[in-house]
Write a protein that holds these residues in place. Sequence first.
Motif, PDB file in Angstrom:
ATOM      1  N   SER A  31       0.813  -1.216   0.000  1.00 49.70           N
ATOM      2  CA  SER A  31       0.000   0.000   0.000  1.00 49.70           C
ATOM      3  C   SER A  31       0.850   1.271   0.000  1.00 49.70           C
ATOM      4  O   SER A  31       0.325   2.366   0.225  1.00 49.70           O
ATOM      5  CB  SER A  31      -0.926   0.015   1.230  1.00 49.70           C
ATOM      6  N   GLY A  34      -0.463   3.983  -2.043  1.00 46.57           N
ATOM      7  CA  GLY A  34      -1.904   4.158  -1.903  1.00 46.57           C
ATOM      8  C   GLY A  34      -2.347   5.602  -2.079  1.00 46.57           C
ATOM      9  O   GLY A  34      -3.499   5.862  -2.430  1.00 46.57           O
ATOM     10  N   CYS A  35      -1.436   6.533  -1.801  1.00 50.32           N
ATOM     11  CA  CYS A  35      -1.736   7.962  -1.977  1.00 50.32           C
ATOM     12  C   CYS A  35      -1.045   8.520  -3.213  1.00 50.32           C
ATOM     13  O   CYS A  35      -0.882   9.746  -3.346  1.00 50.32           O
ATOM     14  CB  CYS A  35      -1.311   8.751  -0.748  1.00 50.32           C
ATOM     15  N   ASN A  50     -11.241   9.527  -4.170  1.00 45.98           N
ATOM     16  CA  ASN A  50     -11.321   8.133  -4.599  1.00 45.98           C
ATOM     17  C   ASN A  50     -10.711   7.235  -3.517  1.00 45.98           C
ATOM     18  O   ASN A  50      -9.500   7.104  -3.408  1.00 45.98           O
ATOM     19  CB  ASN A  50     -10.581   7.951  -5.928  1.00 45.98           C
ATOM     20  N   ILE A  51     -11.566   6.657  -2.689  1.00 45.66           N
ATOM     21  CA  ILE A  51     -11.114   5.887  -1.534  1.00 45.66           C
ATOM     22  C   ILE A  51     -10.869   4.430  -1.932  1.00 45.66           C
ATOM     23  O   ILE A  51     -11.751   3.771  -2.496  1.00 45.66           O
ATOM     24  CB  ILE A  51     -12.145   5.932  -0.396  1.00 45.66           C
ATOM     25  N   THR A  52      -9.670   3.946  -1.660  1.00 45.08           N
ATOM     26  CA  THR A  52      -9.331   2.528  -1.850  1.00 45.08           C
ATOM     27  C   THR A  52      -8.759   1.986  -0.550  1.00 45.08           C
ATOM     28  O   THR A  52      -8.378   2.753   0.346  1.00 45.08           O
ATOM     29  CB  THR A  52      -8.293   2.351  -2.969  1.00 45.08           C
ATOM     30  N   MET A  53      -8.685   0.666  -0.432  1.00 46.79           N
ATOM     31  CA  MET A  53      -8.133   0.066   0.778  1.00 46.79           C
ATOM     32  C   MET A  53      -6.665   0.449   0.954  1.00 46.79           C
ATOM     33  O   MET A  53      -6.205   0.713   2.070  1.00 46.79           O
ATOM     34  CB  MET A  53      -8.280  -1.455   0.716  1.00 46.79           C
ATOM     35  N   GLU A  54      -5.916   0.484  -0.169  1.00 41.65           N
ATOM     36  CA  GLU A  54      -4.512   0.870  -0.092  1.00 41.65           C
ATOM     37  C   GLU A  54      -4.367   2.298   0.408  1.00 41.65           C
ATOM     38  O   GLU A  54      -3.474   2.612   1.203  1.00 41.65           O
ATOM     39  CB  GLU A  54      -3.845   0.733  -1.467  1.00 41.65           C
ATOM     40  N   LEU A  55      -5.250   3.177  -0.046  1.00 41.58           N
ATOM     41  CA  LEU A  55      -5.215   4.570   0.406  1.00 41.58           C
ATOM     42  C   LEU A  55      -5.512   4.655   1.905  1.00 41.58           C
ATOM     43  O   LEU A  55      -4.845   5.407   2.636  1.00 41.58           O
ATOM     44  CB  LEU A  55      -6.230   5.399  -0.389  1.00 41.58           C
TER      45      LEU A  55
END
Length: 307
Positions: A31, A34-35, A50-55
């Motif tokens: 991750s 992730g940003c 845009n929200i992801t698990m890695e972010l």
Amino acid sequence: MIKLLKWLSVLSSLGMLFVLIGGALVTKTESGMGCGKSWPLCHGEIIPSNITMELVIELSHRLVSGGVGFLVLLLSILAWRKLGHVRETKLLSFLSLFFLVLQGLIGAAAVKWGQSDFVLAMHFGISLISFASIFLLTLLIFEVDQKFDATSLYIKRKHRKGFYALTIYTLMVVYTGALVRHVNASLVCGGWPFCNNEYPLQFGYYNFLQWVQMGHRLAAGLIFVWVIIQFVIIRKSYSHSKIMSGGWSIALLLITIQVILGAMIIFTSLNLFVALLHALVIACFFSLLCYFVLLSSRSARADKKNR
């Protein structure tokens, strides 16, 4: 003031554990980006759209690191002012803050410009030193508050050398373990303790990643044997000291758990919980070794005064 310092030191130690485990989580879940290549913001936004698990994992790690950084800064300032007369306080206050900032800068540099696997592997070792410094400062505060007595302990010169060597060697082994993760060599060997238990001595067929994995296993195995020998020596020589006998009993327990967890990583195909627990246990073990280094330095200073 001493009560405030005790609470602050405990919170800082626990917080640094979360930072350390959070960093391991970022690495193990890949991750780190992730940003994107934005730091300290995520994709250049204060509130990511845009929200992801890695972010979530990467941003959470950054926020926790920032909060803990504030706690450590406050702890360092107050400890310096209140306990500056205690010899180790100023050094530990400086190291706690310095290595915490250093690991943050390395993490930021990795996001912005990228780093080689060999450089990134140093990140976990720096985190260990930072946690150990905060942990030692915590013990120092409780020691000043007379919650336990370690000032009367004398460690023989030959045993001090063993503690120094084991601590340095452990940090080197930690680096090889971090390198295993960063070059994705965690599962290149299907067997344990050998890479291939059916053909354990076919070293000529190993590729680079398998050599990295098996090199780490061998180095870690030497620590296990070393700690067993040290434990026997300490039990014979310092049976009267609860700090020494109890501390090395804990050290043996921790390194035994660490070896078991290392094997379970293979058997569970890199289970995330097992891998994170693996990182946690080595952090506790290394910090305990650092405490014995601190105690050894006091005995060395006493020797110089008596000459």
